[in-house]
Scaffold this motif. Structure first.
Motif, PDB file in Angstrom:
ATOM      1  N   ASN A   1       0.601  -1.422   0.062  1.00 54.31           N
ATOM      2  CA  ASN A   1      -0.278   0.312  -0.141  1.00 54.31           C
ATOM      3  C   ASN A   1       0.674   1.449   0.087  1.00 54.31           C
ATOM      4  O   ASN A   1       1.762   1.483   0.661  1.00 54.31           O
ATOM      5  N   PRO A   2       0.977   1.959  -1.020  1.00 48.29           N
ATOM      6  CA  PRO A   2       1.758   3.116  -1.098  1.00 48.29           C
ATOM      7  C   PRO A   2       0.726   4.204  -0.234  1.00 48.29           C
ATOM      8  O   PRO A   2       1.939   5.737  -0.320  1.00 48.29           O
ATOM      9  N   THR A   3      -0.289   4.274   0.055  1.00 50.35           N
ATOM     10  CA  THR A   3      -0.008   5.138   0.709  1.00 50.35           C
ATOM     11  C   THR A   3      -0.148   5.533   2.414  1.00 50.35           C
ATOM     12  O   THR A   3       0.360   6.372   3.098  1.00 50.35           O
ATOM     13  N   HIS A   4      -0.613   4.174   2.635  1.00 49.76           N
ATOM     14  CA  HIS A   4       0.176   4.075   4.384  1.00 49.76           C
ATOM     15  C   HIS A   4       0.988   3.166   5.203  1.00 49.76           C
ATOM     16  O   HIS A   4       1.431   2.731   6.087  1.00 49.76           O
ATOM     17  N   GLY A   5       1.532   2.420   3.853  1.00 48.08           N
ATOM     18  CA  GLY A   5       2.654   1.743   3.865  1.00 48.08           C
ATOM     19  C   GLY A   5       1.914   0.088   3.427  1.00 48.08           C
ATOM     20  O   GLY A   5       0.537   0.270   4.222  1.00 48.08           O
ATOM     21  N   GLY A   6       3.136  -0.814   4.856  1.00 50.20           N
ATOM     22  CA  GLY A   6       2.360  -1.942   5.007  1.00 50.20           C
ATOM     23  C   GLY A   6       3.987  -2.666   5.043  1.00 50.20           C
ATOM     24  O   GLY A   6       5.293  -2.170   5.245  1.00 50.20           O
TER      25      GLY A   6
END
Length: 136
Positions: free
Chosen positions: A69-74
């Motif tokens: 996920n590029p928005t909130h990472g992972g």
């Protein structure tokens, strides 16, 4: 699925996929995940196959990183069971391959942990250094 049931997870919380990973990742345009686990089979059976295999590890990791996920990472758990990958350059070659893949994917990675084999895989580094072939 059995572990999900044991941990009381509903099917809306997880998605298990079993597929040809390269094809699956190509078909995942605009799909993102909080956790990506990349555990390919042994791609570098010997040093003679290392350069070709390293390109495969690079491409697989690049594409897997793009799925995080590029928005909130992972989290990305990436693995190799190829001794040639883990023993070259003092054990840094696999990590460097993953770092290069992240640059290509235009993503930033933070290495949380580098692990080897589980205790059931006994090792004798002095007598058999190639026994240290599992890396996650």
């Amino acid at each position: 699925n059995e572990n999900a049931k044991i941990n009381d997870l509903t099917s809306s919380c997880y998605n298990f996929q079993r597929a040809d990973i390269a094809q699956f990742m190509k078909n995942c345009k605009d799909s993102y995940y909080d956790v990506v686990i990349l555990d390919p089979p042994k791609l570098a059976p010997s040093l003679s196959n290392l350069e070709r295999s390293a390109r495969k590890y690079y491409a697989l990791n690049r594409d897997a990183i793009k799925l995080v996920n590029p928005t909130h990472g992972g989290l990305l758990l990436t693995c190799t069971c190829s001794g040639a990958m883990t023993q070259r350059e003092g054990g840094r070659f696999f990590v460097q391959t993953v770092q290069s893949a992240a640059v290509s994917a235009k993503r930033q990675l933070t290495l949380l942990r580098l692990s080897g084999a589980a205790p059931c895989h006994t090792q004798c580094p002095a007598a058999f250094p190639s026994g240290a072939y599992l890396t996650a």
